[in-house]
Design a protein around this motif. Sequence first.
Motif, PDB file in Angstrom:
ATOM      1  N   PRO A  46       0.800  -1.233   0.000  1.00 47.95           N
ATOM      2  CA  PRO A  46       0.000   0.000   0.000  1.00 47.95           C
ATOM      3  C   PRO A  46       0.830   1.280   0.000  1.00 47.95           C
ATOM      4  CG  PRO A  46      -0.780  -1.535   1.679  1.00 47.95           C
ATOM      5  CD  PRO A  46       0.514  -2.077   1.158  1.00 47.95           C
ATOM      6  N   LEU A  47       2.074   1.205   0.437  1.00 44.16           N
ATOM      7  CA  LEU A  47       2.926   2.398   0.505  1.00 44.16           C
ATOM      8  C   LEU A  47       3.743   2.644  -0.754  1.00 44.16           C
ATOM      9  CD1 LEU A  47       4.540   1.910   4.051  1.00 44.16           C
ATOM     10  CD2 LEU A  47       2.494   3.202   3.475  1.00 44.16           C
ATOM     11  N   VAL A  48       4.007   1.588  -1.495  1.00 38.87           N
ATOM     12  CA  VAL A  48       4.993   1.642  -2.575  1.00 38.87           C
ATOM     13  C   VAL A  48       4.673   2.695  -3.637  1.00 38.87           C
ATOM     14  CG1 VAL A  48       5.964   0.310  -4.488  1.00 38.87           C
ATOM     15  CG2 VAL A  48       5.886  -0.668  -2.206  1.00 38.87           C
ATOM     16  N   SER A  49       3.434   2.826  -4.037  1.00 42.60           N
ATOM     17  CA  SER A  49       3.114   3.758  -5.130  1.00 42.60           C
ATOM     18  C   SER A  49       3.406   5.215  -4.770  1.00 42.60           C
ATOM     19  CB  SER A  49       1.666   3.597  -5.571  1.00 42.60           C
ATOM     20  OG  SER A  49       0.798   3.973  -4.529  1.00 42.60           O
ATOM     21  N   SER A  50       3.318   5.555  -3.491  1.00 48.38           N
ATOM     22  CA  SER A  50       3.554   6.946  -3.105  1.00 48.38           C
ATOM     23  C   SER A  50       4.861   7.134  -2.342  1.00 48.38           C
ATOM     24  CB  SER A  50       2.384   7.448  -2.262  1.00 48.38           C
ATOM     25  OG  SER A  50       2.203   6.618  -1.136  1.00 48.38           O
ATOM     26  N   MET A  51       5.676   6.096  -2.283  1.00 50.58           N
ATOM     27  CA  MET A  51       6.934   6.148  -1.554  1.00 50.58           C
ATOM     28  C   MET A  51       7.956   7.006  -2.298  1.00 50.58           C
ATOM     29  SD  MET A  51       9.111   2.856  -0.265  1.00 50.58           S
ATOM     30  CE  MET A  51       7.750   2.238   0.702  1.00 50.58           C
ATOM     31  N   LEU A  52       8.668   7.844  -1.555  1.00 53.43           N
ATOM     32  CA  LEU A  52       9.767   8.612  -2.120  1.00 53.43           C
ATOM     33  C   LEU A  52      11.024   7.759  -2.061  1.00 53.43           C
ATOM     34  CD1 LEU A  52       9.208  12.056  -0.391  1.00 53.43           C
ATOM     35  CD2 LEU A  52       8.696  11.449  -2.760  1.00 53.43           C
ATOM     36  N   VAL A  53      11.787   7.763  -3.130  1.00 55.98           N
ATOM     37  CA  VAL A  53      13.028   6.995  -3.183  1.00 55.98           C
ATOM     38  C   VAL A  53      14.170   7.963  -3.462  1.00 55.98           C
ATOM     39  CG1 VAL A  53      14.306   5.185  -4.379  1.00 55.98           C
ATOM     40  CG2 VAL A  53      11.854   4.906  -3.971  1.00 55.98           C
ATOM     41  N   ALA A  54      15.186   7.882  -2.626  1.00 55.06           N
ATOM     42  CA  ALA A  54      16.387   8.683  -2.842  1.00 55.06           C
ATOM     43  C   ALA A  54      17.462   7.780  -3.439  1.00 55.06           C
ATOM     44  CB  ALA A  54      16.873   9.274  -1.533  1.00 55.06           C
ATOM     45  N   VAL A  55      18.049   8.234  -4.525  1.00 50.89           N
ATOM     46  CA  VAL A  55      19.168   7.547  -5.159  1.00 50.89           C
ATOM     47  C   VAL A  55      20.368   8.451  -4.930  1.00 50.89           C
ATOM     48  CG1 VAL A  55      20.123   6.673  -7.317  1.00 50.89           C
ATOM     49  CG2 VAL A  55      17.663   6.468  -6.883  1.00 50.89           C
ATOM     50  N   GLY A  56      21.283   7.988  -4.099  1.00 51.33           N
ATOM     51  CA  GLY A  56      22.353   8.870  -3.669  1.00 51.33           C
ATOM     52  C   GLY A  56      21.744   9.914  -2.740  1.00 51.33           C
ATOM     53  N   ASN A  57      21.981  11.160  -3.018  1.00 50.30           N
ATOM     54  CA  ASN A  57      21.471  12.249  -2.173  1.00 50.30           C
ATOM     55  C   ASN A  57      20.302  12.990  -2.793  1.00 50.30           C
ATOM     56  OD1 ASN A  57      23.395  11.838  -0.143  1.00 50.30           O
ATOM     57  ND2 ASN A  57      24.918  13.005  -1.291  1.00 50.30           N
ATOM     58  N   GLU A  58      19.698  12.422  -3.841  1.00 43.64           N
ATOM     59  CA  GLU A  58      18.614  13.105  -4.552  1.00 43.64           C
ATOM     60  C   GLU A  58      17.382  12.219  -4.637  1.00 43.64           C
ATOM     61  OE1 GLU A  58      18.858  16.224  -5.890  1.00 43.64           O
ATOM     62  OE2 GLU A  58      20.908  16.419  -5.145  1.00 43.64           O
ATOM     63  N   TYR A  59      16.214  12.820  -4.467  1.00 44.41           N
ATOM     64  CA  TYR A  59      14.983  12.073  -4.720  1.00 44.41           C
ATOM     65  C   TYR A  59      14.910  11.773  -6.207  1.00 44.41           C
ATOM     66  CZ  TYR A  59      13.393  13.045  -0.019  1.00 44.41           C
ATOM     67  OH  TYR A  59      13.286  13.108   1.343  1.00 44.41           O
ATOM     68  N   ALA A  60      14.380  10.600  -6.537  1.00 45.55           N
ATOM     69  CA  ALA A  60      14.373  10.155  -7.926  1.00 45.55           C
ATOM     70  C   ALA A  60      12.964   9.809  -8.380  1.00 45.55           C
ATOM     71  CB  ALA A  60      15.280   8.935  -8.079  1.00 45.55           C
ATOM     72  N   VAL A  61      12.705  10.038  -9.667  1.00 50.57           N
ATOM     73  CA  VAL A  61      11.434   9.640 -10.274  1.00 50.57           C
ATOM     74  C   VAL A  61      11.490   8.145 -10.591  1.00 50.57           C
ATOM     75  CG1 VAL A  61      10.963  11.931 -11.218  1.00 50.57           C
ATOM     76  CG2 VAL A  61      12.237  10.253 -12.583  1.00 50.57           C
ATOM     77  N   ASP A  62      10.336   7.556 -10.866  1.00 50.44           N
ATOM     78  CA  ASP A  62      10.256   6.113 -11.092  1.00 50.44           C
ATOM     79  C   ASP A  62      11.104   5.627 -12.264  1.00 50.44           C
ATOM     80  OD1 ASP A  62       8.656   5.741  -8.904  1.00 50.44           O
ATOM     81  OD2 ASP A  62       6.807   5.429 -10.030  1.00 50.44           O
ATOM     82  N   ASP A  63      11.345   6.469 -13.256  1.00 46.55           N
ATOM     83  CA  ASP A  63      12.131   6.058 -14.423  1.00 46.55           C
ATOM     84  C   ASP A  63      13.639   6.204 -14.216  1.00 46.55           C
ATOM     85  OD1 ASP A  63       9.835   5.446 -15.829  1.00 46.55           O
ATOM     86  OD2 ASP A  63       9.684   7.430 -16.736  1.00 46.55           O
ATOM     87  N   ALA A  64      14.061   6.755 -13.086  1.00 47.43           N
ATOM     88  CA  ALA A  64      15.493   6.968 -12.843  1.00 47.43           C
ATOM     89  C   ALA A  64      16.225   5.628 -12.768  1.00 47.43           C
ATOM     90  CB  ALA A  64      15.692   7.750 -11.556  1.00 47.43           C
TER      91      ALA A  64
END
Length: 81
Positions: A46-64
């Motif tokens: 239930p959380l995954v679709s709205s979860m923020l993901v940081a790649v390194g020190n930056e938030y990333a979009v799903d296509d990153a």
Amino acid sequence: MNVTVKLFARARDLAGTDRVDLDVADAGSVRDLKRSLADRYPQLSPLVSSMLVAVGNEYAVDDAPLLPGVELACFPPVSGG
């Protein structure tokens, strides 16, 4: 590729750990990471679709793209004032 993901807040509570190792495709993206996370920990679905993901020190979009050795962190949505 194997990646290590740090989990925070409610995601950490639901998974029962603050760090998980996941397998994602070698040319994987943040979307693939979220899918792998939900597959391994269905309680996070239930959380995954709205979860923020940081790649390194930056938030990333799903296509990153995900790169080997980069630090990954997941933050579930929060509310409050």
